[in-house]
Design a protein around this motif. Sequence first.
Motif, mmCIF file in Angstrom:
data_model
loop_
_atom_site.group_PDB
_atom_site.id
_atom_site.type_symbol
_atom_site.label_atom_id
_atom_site.label_comp_id
_atom_site.label_asym_id
_atom_site.label_seq_id
_atom_site.Cartn_x
_atom_site.Cartn_y
_atom_site.Cartn_z
ATOM 1 N N LEU A 112 0.838 -1.206 0.000
ATOM 2 C CA LEU A 112 0.000 0.000 0.000
ATOM 3 C C LEU A 112 0.869 1.250 0.000
ATOM 4 C CD1 LEU A 112 -2.702 1.506 0.275
ATOM 5 C CD2 LEU A 112 -2.534 1.139 2.763
ATOM 6 N N ALA A 113 1.909 1.242 0.824
ATOM 7 C CA ALA A 113 2.814 2.393 0.876
ATOM 8 C C ALA A 113 3.516 2.598 -0.458
ATOM 9 C CB ALA A 113 3.836 2.196 1.999
ATOM 10 N N GLN A 116 1.705 4.559 -2.889
ATOM 11 C CA GLN A 116 1.426 5.907 -2.383
ATOM 12 C C GLN A 116 0.025 6.000 -1.777
ATOM 13 O OE1 GLN A 116 2.450 7.897 -6.154
ATOM 14 N NE2 GLN A 116 4.199 8.815 -5.085
ATOM 15 N N ASN A 117 -0.365 4.932 -1.104
ATOM 16 C CA ASN A 117 -1.646 4.852 -0.394
ATOM 17 C C ASN A 117 -2.853 5.032 -1.305
ATOM 18 O OD1 ASN A 117 -0.182 4.454 1.933
ATOM 19 N ND2 ASN A 117 -0.403 6.548 2.654
ATOM 20 N N ARG A 118 -2.704 4.677 -2.564
ATOM 21 C CA ARG A 118 -3.841 4.753 -3.483
ATOM 22 C C ARG A 118 -4.758 3.562 -3.231
ATOM 23 N NH1 ARG A 118 0.312 6.538 -7.319
ATOM 24 N NH2 ARG A 118 0.537 4.401 -8.051
ATOM 25 N N THR A 119 -6.042 3.817 -3.134
ATOM 26 C CA THR A 119 -6.990 2.762 -2.792
ATOM 27 C C THR A 119 -8.109 2.599 -3.816
ATOM 28 O OG1 THR A 119 -8.216 4.339 -1.408
ATOM 29 C CG2 THR A 119 -6.584 2.928 -0.312
#
Length: 327
Positions: A112-113, A116-119
């Motif tokens: 996830l990091a 770049q924490n894109r979800t």
Amino acid sequence: MSTVPEPRLAPVSAFAPDVPANGDLPLTPRPSPGRAAVPFDIPGVFVGTAEYTEGPTGCTVVYVPAGARTAVDARGGAVGMTGGYEFNHAICLAGGSVYGLSAAAGVSAELLARRQNRTKWDELQLVSGAVVYDFSSRETAIHPDPELGRAALRNAVEGAFPVGRCGAGRSATVGKVDNVRAEYGGQGAAFRSIGGIKVLVATVLNAVGVVVDRSGTIVRGNYHASLGSRVHPVEDYALSLPEPVNGNTTLTVMVTNARLTDRELNQLARQVHSSMHRGIQPFHTENDGDVLFALTTDEADLDGLKPTGLGAFASEVAWDAILSGAE
């Protein structure tokens, strides 16, 4: 002629209370290189290992950044698994039994990091994992956790699979008709290609059964010190019917570049997993949690090779991986 290795008997845990667990010590993930690394040529596939030497215990991560379709074949009576997805970006194998399942969460957090924490839905990174029970040969409750999972992923390199007493196989044992006869197993791997088709198989040996080579010789497990030799478990069961030892599992990851249908990939997983009973006897018992993850990068057509033939070929690679882990 087979060369029978010297015994490497594992100590038997007293399972004492109040042994150290993760919160009791300042744990630092360490590299877990094993005795060697098996090279493989499947571009875009990375492998990393890490361990807590205080355990000792560890985890192994197979990372495919582009993702790979996956078939899962889970057998035995004590499967410990998370995810089990039909598509994965990483597979996390770990010690620590049910507590080690959290290592896969660390792999997921690291991915996830990296995104770049894109979800957004199509950005999600899928991680499946499975665990072995490795407490029987050590006096700690230390287990792989999210930080160790992260470390294994960060250690991942392309084209090399560490083997020996490393990663998820750090405290693995085999031939556990009775724990006093168990020997250290480990993590093994093998790679072969046929035409343009490539197959990598890696396995963590923590089985009730013994490891058997192609000549039928037991090369690891169920070592009787009084006899100075290894004995097939069936002989012990026939004579004394010992109580089964709990807490065993063989974990396997197979990666191929073959372009297969979902049905063919699922059947390949079953065929190869079934074949492994030749090298591990007995296998898939009520006290094992055997899992095989079969991944394909979908890069090469079979070009005349039938899926059944690929399965037969991959089954021999799996036997090589078993023997690699028993060295």
